[in-house]
Design a protein around this motif. Structure first.
Motif, PDB file in Angstrom:
ATOM      1  N   SER A   1       0.796  -1.231   0.000  1.00  0.00           N
ATOM      2  CA  SER A   1       0.000   0.000   0.000  1.00  0.00           C
ATOM      3  C   SER A   1       0.831   1.286   0.000  1.00  0.00           C
ATOM      4  O   SER A   1       0.275   2.378  -0.076  1.00  0.00           O
ATOM      5  N   HIS A   2       2.155   1.153   0.083  1.00  0.00           N
ATOM      6  CA  HIS A   2       2.989   2.367   0.054  1.00  0.00           C
ATOM      7  C   HIS A   2       4.445   2.002  -0.246  1.00  0.00           C
ATOM      8  O   HIS A   2       5.113   1.343   0.546  1.00  0.00           O
ATOM      9  N   CYS A   3       4.904   2.438  -1.396  1.00  0.00           N
ATOM     10  CA  CYS A   3       6.320   2.271  -1.722  1.00  0.00           C
ATOM     11  C   CYS A   3       6.717   3.405  -2.647  1.00  0.00           C
ATOM     12  O   CYS A   3       5.885   4.239  -3.007  1.00  0.00           O
ATOM     13  N   HIS A   4       7.988   3.449  -2.985  1.00  0.00           N
ATOM     14  CA  HIS A   4       8.482   4.526  -3.861  1.00  0.00           C
ATOM     15  C   HIS A   4       9.277   3.937  -5.014  1.00  0.00           C
ATOM     16  O   HIS A   4      10.511   3.999  -5.022  1.00  0.00           O
ATOM     17  N   LEU A   5       8.570   3.370  -5.964  1.00  0.00           N
ATOM     18  CA  LEU A   5       9.270   2.873  -7.156  1.00  0.00           C
ATOM     19  C   LEU A   5       9.758   4.046  -8.009  1.00  0.00           C
ATOM     20  O   LEU A   5      10.509   3.865  -8.956  1.00  0.00           O
TER      21      LEU A   5
ATOM     22  N   GLY B   1      -0.701  12.172  -0.733  1.00  0.00           N
ATOM     23  CA  GLY B   1       0.332  11.746   0.214  1.00  0.00           C
ATOM     24  C   GLY B   1       1.660  11.584  -0.503  1.00  0.00           C
ATOM     25  O   GLY B   1       1.701  11.716  -1.721  1.00  0.00           O
ATOM     26  N   GLU B   2       2.758  11.354   0.231  1.00  0.00           N
ATOM     27  CA  GLU B   2       2.617  11.339   1.650  1.00  0.00           C
ATOM     28  C   GLU B   2       2.743  12.748   2.202  1.00  0.00           C
ATOM     29  O   GLU B   2       3.591  13.517   1.765  1.00  0.00           O
ATOM     30  N   ILE B   3       1.884  13.042   3.150  1.00  0.00           N
ATOM     31  CA  ILE B   3       1.834  14.383   3.742  1.00  0.00           C
ATOM     32  C   ILE B   3       1.900  14.222   5.261  1.00  0.00           C
ATOM     33  O   ILE B   3       1.677  13.130   5.775  1.00  0.00           O
TER      34      ILE B   3
ATOM     35  N   PHE C   1      -2.163   5.905   8.363  1.00  0.00           N
ATOM     36  CA  PHE C   1      -0.876   6.222   8.976  1.00  0.00           C
ATOM     37  C   PHE C   1       0.142   5.303   8.347  1.00  0.00           C
ATOM     38  O   PHE C   1       0.191   4.115   8.639  1.00  0.00           O
ATOM     39  N   HIS C   2       0.925   5.870   7.428  1.00  0.00           N
ATOM     40  CA  HIS C   2       1.898   5.063   6.700  1.00  0.00           C
ATOM     41  C   HIS C   2       3.102   4.818   7.598  1.00  0.00           C
ATOM     42  O   HIS C   2       3.472   5.672   8.396  1.00  0.00           O
ATOM     43  N   CYS C   3       3.674   3.641   7.475  1.00  0.00           N
ATOM     44  CA  CYS C   3       4.798   3.221   8.312  1.00  0.00           C
ATOM     45  C   CYS C   3       4.570   3.643   9.762  1.00  0.00           C
ATOM     46  O   CYS C   3       5.311   4.440  10.328  1.00  0.00           O
TER      47      CYS C   3
ATOM     48  N   THR D   1       5.763  -1.626   2.156  1.00  0.00           N
ATOM     49  CA  THR D   1       7.218  -1.790   2.300  1.00  0.00           C
ATOM     50  C   THR D   1       7.948  -0.461   2.495  1.00  0.00           C
ATOM     51  O   THR D   1       9.042  -0.436   3.027  1.00  0.00           O
ATOM     52  N   ASP D   2       7.372   0.653   2.008  1.00  0.00           N
ATOM     53  CA  ASP D   2       8.093   1.932   1.965  1.00  0.00           C
ATOM     54  C   ASP D   2       9.414   1.765   1.202  1.00  0.00           C
ATOM     55  O   ASP D   2      10.382   2.468   1.461  1.00  0.00           O
ATOM     56  N   SER D   3       9.431   0.832   0.266  1.00  0.00           N
ATOM     57  CA  SER D   3      10.614   0.619  -0.573  1.00  0.00           C
ATOM     58  C   SER D   3      11.020   1.940  -1.223  1.00  0.00           C
ATOM     59  O   SER D   3      10.144   2.719  -1.570  1.00  0.00           O
TER      60      SER D   3
END
Ligand code: NI
Length: 259
Positions: A6-10, A96-98, A156-158, A206-208
């Motif tokens: 649900s949240h990563c940075h490819l 997001g992310e904010i 709430f991410h990570c 993962t917040d990769s």
């Protein structure tokens, strides 16, 4: 497998050398859907671009607390840019992310707060949920969320393993997203926090390329490793991997309004 990161940075530069190959491999590794999150104008553009290239990739757009400009005037410009970007994408699933980060960005707290509030307003105008980044700023984050209602709720991410944040976040109807630190042996509260979150409010990410879970700690992360977070949650909740995998997949579809 049917994984949803649900949240990563490819869109991160750490993938510049092998992005295409890595993304194509993800499907083979069971990643069915993922959200690649923006944090600045450029990264939001890149997230939209990826969401156009691959049917299983969705995007968020926004200015993170570590990417806010120094003046209100520049903030206006940036937010207008973000608004314009929205018109370019069809698969934008959140703002997001904010949020607030008093750990990395100690200087311009007021601009961070203003950017957070205005992007909540933007999310409401676009009828989108928000993805929140909060670090060393729990009291101010909760205060802003209580005073600025988010219609479509948020994530709430990570999630920091902080009882107060999780308790109040759940009261607001928000989702809690678990990332790599959930698997770290020194994450003292992880088990307790997992137990606090009801099944229908739980997400995994993962917040990769950051925050690789055990046993890959310290290495570049990728969305397939979301399975290690599912595994940990399954252990704590005494459920099967498949049950948790299905649960978080459905939760992600609900909050992002995907079929
Ligand atoms: Ni992130």
């Amino acid at each position: 497998m049917k994984l949803f990161d649900s949240h990563c940075h490819l869109n991160d530069e750490k993938y510049n050398e092998d992005r295409k190959e890595l993304i194509e491999n993800l499907r083979k590794q069971g990643v069915k859907r993922l959200v690649t999150a923006g944090y600045s104008i450029e990264s939001s553009k890149e997230a939209i671009k990826l969401s156009k290239e691959y049917d299983f990739i969705y995007a968020t757009i926004g200015i993170s607390p570590n990417d806010v400009p120094k003046t209100l005037e520049d903030l206006d410009k940036d937010l207008n840019n973000i608004k314009d970007l929205y018109k370019e994408g069809e698969k934008i699933v959140a703002v997001g992310e904010i949020g607030l980060d008093y750990y990395w960005n100690t200087e311009n707290k007021e601009i961070q707060k203003e950017a957070f509030k205005r992007q909540i307003e933007l999310a409401n105008n676009l009828n989108l949920p928000i993805q929140i980044h909060t670090r060393e700023a729990i009291a101010d984050t909760l205060e802003i969320l209580k005073d600025n209602k988010v219609n479509r709720k948020g994530i709430f991410h990570c999630c920091p393993f902080n009882r107060e944040l999780v308790k109040e976040g759940l009261k607001l109807g928000f989702y809690i997203s678990f990332a790599g630190p959930t698997t770290f042996k020194n994450s003292k509260n992880a088990v307790e926090i997992i137990k606090m979150v009801p099944d229908d409010k739980m997400l995994v990410e993962t917040d990769s390329p950051y925050l690789s879970p055990e046993p890959f700690r310290g290495k570049r992360n990728d969305p397939s490793r979301v399975q290690y977070i599912i595994k940990k949650i399954a252990e704590v909740k005494e459920k099967s991997f498949e049950e948790i995998e299905k649960m978080v997949y459905e939760n992600a579809n609900t909050i992002f309004n995907l079929k």
